[in-house]
Motif scaffolding. Structure first.
Motif, PDB file in Angstrom:
ATOM      1  N   SER A 284       0.832  -1.213   0.000  1.00  0.00           N
ATOM      2  CA  SER A 284       0.000   0.000   0.000  1.00  0.00           C
ATOM      3  C   SER A 284       0.863   1.257   0.000  1.00  0.00           C
ATOM      4  N   SER A 285       0.305   2.320  -0.597  1.00  0.00           N
ATOM      5  CA  SER A 285       1.081   3.559  -0.753  1.00  0.00           C
ATOM      6  C   SER A 285       1.155   4.348   0.554  1.00  0.00           C
ATOM      7  N   ALA A 286       0.182   4.118   1.469  1.00  0.00           N
ATOM      8  CA  ALA A 286       0.139   4.911   2.709  1.00  0.00           C
ATOM      9  C   ALA A 286       0.573   4.071   3.907  1.00  0.00           C
ATOM     10  N   LEU A 287       1.338   4.699   4.803  1.00  0.00           N
ATOM     11  CA  LEU A 287       1.602   4.036   6.085  1.00  0.00           C
ATOM     12  C   LEU A 287       1.479   5.057   7.204  1.00  0.00           C
ATOM     13  N   TYR A 288       1.164   4.533   8.391  1.00  0.00           N
ATOM     14  CA  TYR A 288       0.921   5.402   9.555  1.00  0.00           C
ATOM     15  C   TYR A 288       1.690   4.869  10.746  1.00  0.00           C
ATOM     16  N   VAL A 289       2.227   5.795  11.532  1.00  0.00           N
ATOM     17  CA  VAL A 289       2.922   5.415  12.767  1.00  0.00           C
ATOM     18  C   VAL A 289       2.211   6.146  13.910  1.00  0.00           C
ATOM     19  N   LEU A 290       1.912   5.401  14.984  1.00  0.00           N
ATOM     20  CA  LEU A 290       1.193   5.969  16.124  1.00  0.00           C
ATOM     21  C   LEU A 290       1.971   5.678  17.403  1.00  0.00           C
ATOM     22  N   MET A 291       2.237   6.722  18.174  1.00  0.00           N
ATOM     23  CA  MET A 291       2.908   6.543  19.463  1.00  0.00           C
ATOM     24  C   MET A 291       1.875   6.082  20.497  1.00  0.00           C
ATOM     25  N   PRO A 292       2.217   5.062  21.295  1.00  0.00           N
ATOM     26  CA  PRO A 292       1.261   4.625  22.329  1.00  0.00           C
ATOM     27  C   PRO A 292       1.227   5.603  23.503  1.00  0.00           C
ATOM     28  N   MET A 293       0.238   5.431  24.377  1.00  0.00           N
ATOM     29  CA  MET A 293       0.200   6.240  25.606  1.00  0.00           C
ATOM     30  C   MET A 293      -0.026   5.333  26.799  1.00  0.00           C
ATOM     31  N   ARG A 294       0.392   5.810  27.959  1.00  0.00           N
ATOM     32  CA  ARG A 294       0.200   5.021  29.185  1.00  0.00           C
ATOM     33  C   ARG A 294      -1.274   5.012  29.566  1.00  0.00           C
ATOM     34  N   VAL A 295      -1.810   3.814  29.874  1.00  0.00           N
ATOM     35  CA  VAL A 295      -3.204   3.759  30.356  1.00  0.00           C
ATOM     36  C   VAL A 295      -3.275   2.859  31.596  1.00  0.00           C
TER      37      VAL A 295
END
Length: 370
Positions: free
Chosen positions: A359-370
Motif C-alpha cells: 500500500s502507498s500509505a503508512l501510519y505510525v502511532l505513538m502509544p500512551m500510558r493507560v
C-alpha cells in the motif's frame, strides 16, 4: 470598470477566492478582493493574505475594462443573497462600486488596485503534473497528522520530497510528534530535481476545496520558497514554510514482530463505541491482545467503564497497549480494504499501521500510558 456576470458564475468564483481572506485584518486592503475586468471579456478575481494568493478568471460581458478592490466577504454575501439566475451588473468609479441585480442595488466603498499586494513568484524552475485524484488522496491521507503547534512551525504543513527508493518516488509526510502519516507514489515526470518543501496547512486546505471541482490534471510549479498549483481557471500560489522537516524515517519501525490483522471497519466502530466515555483530556483506549481476541476498554474516573471484543488475527505473545482514541480513529478512517496490518513491538514503542506492504500509505502511532 463595468461588467455583467451571471450570478452563479460570480458566486462560484467568489466562493473560491474569499476563503483565503482572513476575517480580521490590520491592513484594510487585505480584506478586499481585486476585481479586474479585461478588454478580452472576462473578470479576474484575486485575493491574498500575503502568504497565500488565489487568482481566478470568470466569464463576464465587459462594457468598460478597469480594476478595483472591494470587501471580499461583503461581496460574497451579497452574491449569495441575490436572486437565482439573475444577471449581476458591476460598475466602479470614484471610490465606489455599484452592484445591481433585479430590483436590488448595493453601493460599496472601494480601495485602489495599485495598493493591492501581489506575491512575487520569481522563478519556479521545477514543474510537473499530478492527476487531481492523486492529489486529493495525498492530502486526505496525510493532512490530519499536521501539527497545530505554532512553536514547531516546521510541522505545520505537509512535507514533499523525492527519493530513489529504489525506484524514483515522491513522498508526502505529516507529523505532530504523536502520529505520522506518509504516502508514497511514483515520481512524476519533471520532479527529478524537486527541492524538499513544506506546504503550509492553509494552502493544503484551500487546494483541497478547489480540487472538488477538478477532474483532469493539476500543474505544480515550485522553487525552494514558493509553490503554485494550476487548476485551470484558478491559480493558487503559496509561500512555503521556511524550516527543516525532521528525518521522520527514523521513527518508522522496521522490527515490530507482533502482527495483528484486523477488519478496519469493525476495529474503528469498536474504538468509537468504547471511547464515548473517555475523558476529553486523555481520550485513552486500552487494547488487550490475546490469541485471536482483541479487547478494547476505556476506564474513566468520571464516567465509568466500557469494553468491547473485536475479532482479529493475532498469534504473538499477549500484551496490553494504550492509544489516544481520536488519533487511532483518524488513521482508521483513511484505511480501505477488508483487512489492515498493525505491527506492534511493546507498550512503549511506536506502532506501524498499514493496509499491507504494497500500500502507498503508512501510519505510525505513538502509544500512551493507560
Amino acid at each position: 470598470m463595468k461588467a455583467t456576470i451571471e450570478r452563479a458564475t460570480l458566486l462560484k468564483g467568489l466562493s473560491h477566492v474569499q476563503s483565503v481572506v482572513e476575517r480580521r485584518n490590520t491592513i484594510p486592503i487585505l480584506s478586499n478582493v481585486l476585481l479586474e475586468a479585461t478588454a478580452e471579456g472576462g473578470l479576474k478575481l484575486m485575493a491574498t493574505d500575503l502568504d497565500l494568493q488565489i487568482n481566478e478568471t470568470i466569464a463576464a460581458a465587459v462594457d468598460q475594462p478597469g480594476a478595483t478592490t472591494v470587501s471580499a466577504h461583503t461581496l460574497f454575501d451579497i452574491a449569495r443573497k441575490l436572486p437565482e439566475g439573475s444577471q449581476v451588473s458591476i460598475a466602479a468609479a470614484d471610490g465606489k462600486m455599484t452592484i445591481m441585480a433585479g430590483r436590488a442595488k448595493f453601493q460599496l466603498g472601494t480601495l485602489p488596485r495599485d495598493d493591492f499586494p501581489v506575491i512575487a513568484e520569481g522563478e519556479l524552475p521545477v514543474s510537473f503534473e499530478l492527476p487531481a485524484e492523486t492529489l486529493k488522496q495525498i492530502i486526505d491521507k496525510t493532512r490530519f497528522a499536521i501539527s497545530t503547534e505554532e512553536t514547531r512551525y516546521y510541522l505545520n504543513g505537509i512535507f514533499w520530497h523525492v527519493s530513489d527508493d529504489p525506484l524514483p518516488v515522491l513522498k508526502a509526510a505529516a507529523t505532530d510528534g504523536h502520529r505520522l502519516a506518509r504516502v508514497t507514489m511514483p515520481r512524476p515526470d519533471g520532479a527529478e530535481k524537486m527541492p524538499d518543501v513544506i506546504i503550509p496547512r492553509k494552502c493544503i486546505a484551500e487546494l483541497r476545496k478547489l480540487l472538488e471541482e477538478i477532474d483532469g490534471s493539476v500543474g505544480v510549479s515550485l522553487s525552494p520558497t514558493k509553490i503554485r498549483f494550476d487548476l485551470g481557471q484558478a491559480l493558487l500560489t503559496s509561500k512555503l514554510i521556511d524550516g527543516t522537516f525532521p528525518d521522520y524515517s527514523r521513527v518508522i519501525p522496521t522490527g515490530n514482530d507482533k502482527i495483528l490483522r484486523i477488519d478496519p471497519r469493525s476495529f474503528e466502530e469498536g474504538v468509537d463505541r468504547v471511547s464515548t466515555i473517555a475523558t476529553e483530556k486523555t481520550r485513552a483506549v486500552k487494547m488487550a491482545l490475546d490469541r485471536d481476541k482483541i479487547t478494547l476498554s476505556v476506564t474513566s474516573p468520571e464516567n465509568g467503564t466500557a469494553a468491547e471484543e473485536v475479532p482479529g488475527d493475532y498469534a504473538a505473545m499477549p500484551f496490553e497497549i494504550g492509544f489516544n482514541s481520536r488519533y487511532l480513529l483518524d488513521i482508521l478512517g483513511q484505511l480501505d480494504g477488508d483487512t489492515i496490518e498493525v505491527h506492534l513491538a511493546d507498550a512503549a514503542a511506536p506502532t506501524l499501521i498499514r493496509e499491507n506492504d504494497k500500500s502507498s500509505a503508512l501510519y505510525v502511532l505513538m502509544p500512551m500510558r493507560v
